[in-house]
Design an enzyme around this catalytic site. Structure first.
Site, PDB file in Angstrom:
ATOM      1  CB  CYS A 134     -20.986  43.573  11.638  1.00 40.07           C
ATOM      2  SG  CYS A 134     -21.083  45.038  12.703  1.00 40.07           S
TER       3      CYS A 134
ATOM      4  CB  SER B 219     -28.147  40.666  16.908  1.00 39.46           C
ATOM      5  OG  SER B 219     -27.093  40.831  15.986  1.00 39.46           O
TER       6      SER B 219
ATOM      7  CD  GLU C 118     -31.059  43.364  16.332  1.00 40.02           C
ATOM      8  OE1 GLU C 118     -31.375  43.240  15.150  1.00 40.02           O
ATOM      9  OE2 GLU C 118     -29.925  43.692  16.708  1.00 40.02           O
TER      10      GLU C 118
ATOM     11  CG  ASP D 100     -29.949  47.270  14.790  1.00 39.75           C
ATOM     12  OD1 ASP D 100     -30.317  48.433  14.541  1.00 39.75           O
ATOM     13  OD2 ASP D 100     -30.652  46.286  14.582  1.00 39.75           O
TER      14      ASP D 100
END
Length: 559
Positions: free
Chosen positions: A193, A470, A444, A80
């Protein structure tokens, strides 16, 4: 559930099947062992997936040691972060359905007895679980785990600071040299992440559902313990397959509620609403948006990880992980410990074994950050079918906000307005026609939310969209507005200067325009012309609204 191995191995009629399996290394002595698919989403594009081959290898060791036959195949995945803020983001949510469909095809076509889902990141985790729930096949999930946080000028950072760094640069608060330094140190290892963004949120949800072994969600990707966990997950998948325990044994109303409680206590990504709704749909578990509010209203927010706080997933792992959080929640009677897990024991056995090592990371009930959970569903004339906000990431002064609308029909136009200084304090920014059908794919909005925060407007500007945010987004960011603009929802009728009232504590989202004026605008409204081809065209034809998880319906929409 019925075993499939007889379909492959039994009798003279299956001689061609056995011959083909012999060609991939299965011998006659293996007859009777369960066939366990190892669905590996390894690729070289996603940091959370770059190391998955090593985990898949350990899974296969575990499967064979436990008496199964491991057969690996690959699954697509979209990063993403890389897809953000260009046409690639139209394909992100779409990929969830493609992943689910591709697993269904591979599992059914090859009559697998079970599957290990070797996965990570935003759409890949829910897509795989959706497929397993749809088929009710024995399955165990093992994630790649989160990356470690980076270090920038003495502070721990992750990807969200890079996006916000862009806003700081635009605002003149960061030099290009500093931005370059930040981008080089924010993502220092493999893994998803480092904050509690969507990828890690979904891994937490899956562990709370009982579909992965304890520790799977929070253990950092570089830790050697993850190799051992992967091997144990492979062995667990064989045991689950031998017992014929399909995924729906574990995805039940009680376990889904456990997952929502953990989601609320952690303050997970707003995207978990979409994905949990979709997983429940595939498992044939009834779930409504109002349930999220009901659960959140009775669940304290015990953990604050980035982007809501300064801690990261590595800190949650050190403190006790998801099982530590559930152990704390059990003290208040908020979780059901009787639900089964793929580890072969009930959930209570797992979380009672956890040790809470840091009460600043997993706070006691009497020192919760907030008395209510992380997510809130808002309703009103602007969102008749609901909207979503991460309440735990909203500044106190923005929980109630009223201001004039600034309306944009796409993200690039808004970004240009932010860069030109046209977004003023007190505004309510509206980005529309970016819902499941309108974008398509519900992109997003991390770039604009980060730019707003980086420009110093996070304490005075709200953002409302029929798109998504997000998990790295923070602030008064309200998404999933339904019905979406492309379907003629009220968000399509908003005009610059209209007053919008946001009351998160009371769960309302109101456009302060008289109903007769809205009727006039609705009569004049026309759906914008859009032409798509390939997968996007099919997606627009079949996708449902955000309020139902943006799942694909069985019939094409008239629109």
């Amino acid at each position: 559930m019925d075993s499939n191995k007889g379909n492959i191995f039994a009798g003279p009629a299956r001689a061609p099947h056995r011959s083909l399996l012999h060609a991939v290394g299965v011998e006659r002595a293996d007859i009777g062992r369960p066939l366990i698919g190892v669905a590996n989403s390894y690729n070289e594009l996603i940091p959370g997936h770059i190391h998955l081959n090593s985990l898949a290898q350990q899974v296969k060791y575990g499967v064979y040691q436990a008496g199964g036959i491991p057969l690996e195949f690959n699954v697509i995945g979209v990063c993403d972060g890389i897809a953000m803020n260009h046409e690639g983001m139209n394909y992100s949510l779409v990929s969830r359905e493609v992943i689910a469909d591709s697993l269904e095809i591979m599992i059914k076509a090859h009559a697998l007895d079970g599957v290990v889902l070797v996965t990570n990141c935003d759409k890949i985790v829910p897509g795989m679980v959706m497929a397993a729930a749809r088929l009710d096949i024995p399955a165990v999930l093992v994630s790649g785990g989160p990356m470690l946080a980076g270090d920038f000028q003495g502070a721990k950072v992750s990807l969200s600071q890079v996006f916000e760094g862009l806003g700081r640069y635009i605002n003149g608060d960061m030099t290009v040299e500093e931005l370059e330094q930040l981008e080089e140190c924010a993502c220092p290892t493999c893994g998803s992440c480092a904050g509690l963004f969507t990828a890690n949120s979904m891994s937490c949800v899956v562990e709370a559902l009982g579909l992965s072994l304890p520790g799977d969600a929070a253990m950092p990707a570089p830790f050697s313990g993850r190799l051992i966990l992967a091997r144990h997950s492979g062995a667990a998948a064989v045991e689950v397959a031998k017992k014929g325990w399909g995924v729906r044994r574990f995805i039940t109303p009680a376990s889904v509620r456990n997952a929502l409680v953990v989601d609320a206590a952690l303050g997970c990504s707003t995207n978990t609403v979409l994905h949990v709704m979709a997983i429940a749909h595939e498992a044939q578990v009834e779930l409504e948006l109002h349930t999220f509010n009901e659960v959140a209203d009775g669940t304290p927010n015990l953990v604050k990880l980035a982007p809501s706080g300064n801690h990261h997933m590595e800190d949650l792992h050190r403190a006790g992980g998801v099982m530590g959080v559930m152990k704390r929640l059990d003290e208040a009677g908020l979780v059901d410990g009787s639900v089964p897990t793929v580890g072969g024991v009930d959930m209570a056995t797992q979380y009672k074994a956890a040790v809470i090592q840091d009460e600043e990371i997993i706070r006691p009930l009497d020192r919760a950050y907030r008395e209510t959970g992380g997510l809130a569903m808002l309703f009103g004339n602007l969102a008749a079918k609901g909207a979503v906000v991460k309440e735990s990431a909203v500044l106190s002064e923005m929980l109630v906000h009223r201001g004039p609308a600034l309306v944009y029909d796409d993200e690039p136009t808004l970004m240009a307005a932010i860069e030109a200084g046209k977004v003023k304090p007190g505004s309510v920014v509206v980005i529309r026609y970016v819902g499941p059908k309108g974008a398509p794919g519900m992109p997003e909005m991390l770039t604009p939310t980060s730019a707003i925060a980086g420009a110093g407007l996070g304490d005075s500007v709200a953002l409302i969209t029929d798109g998504r945010f997000s998990g790295a987004s923070r602030g008064a960011s309200i998404g999933h507005v339904a019905p979406e603009a492309y379907e003629g929802g009220t968000i399509a009728l908003v005009e610059d200067g209209d007053i919008i009232s946001i009351d998160i504590p009371n769960r309302t989202l109101t456009l302060e325009v008289p109903e007769e004026e809205l009727t006039r605008r609705r009569t004049a409204w026309q759906r914008p012309a859009r032409e798509y081809s390939g997968v996007l065209r099919r997606y627009v034809a079949f996708v449902s609204g955000a309020d139902t998880g943006a799942v694909l319906s069985s019939e094409a929409s008239a629109s």
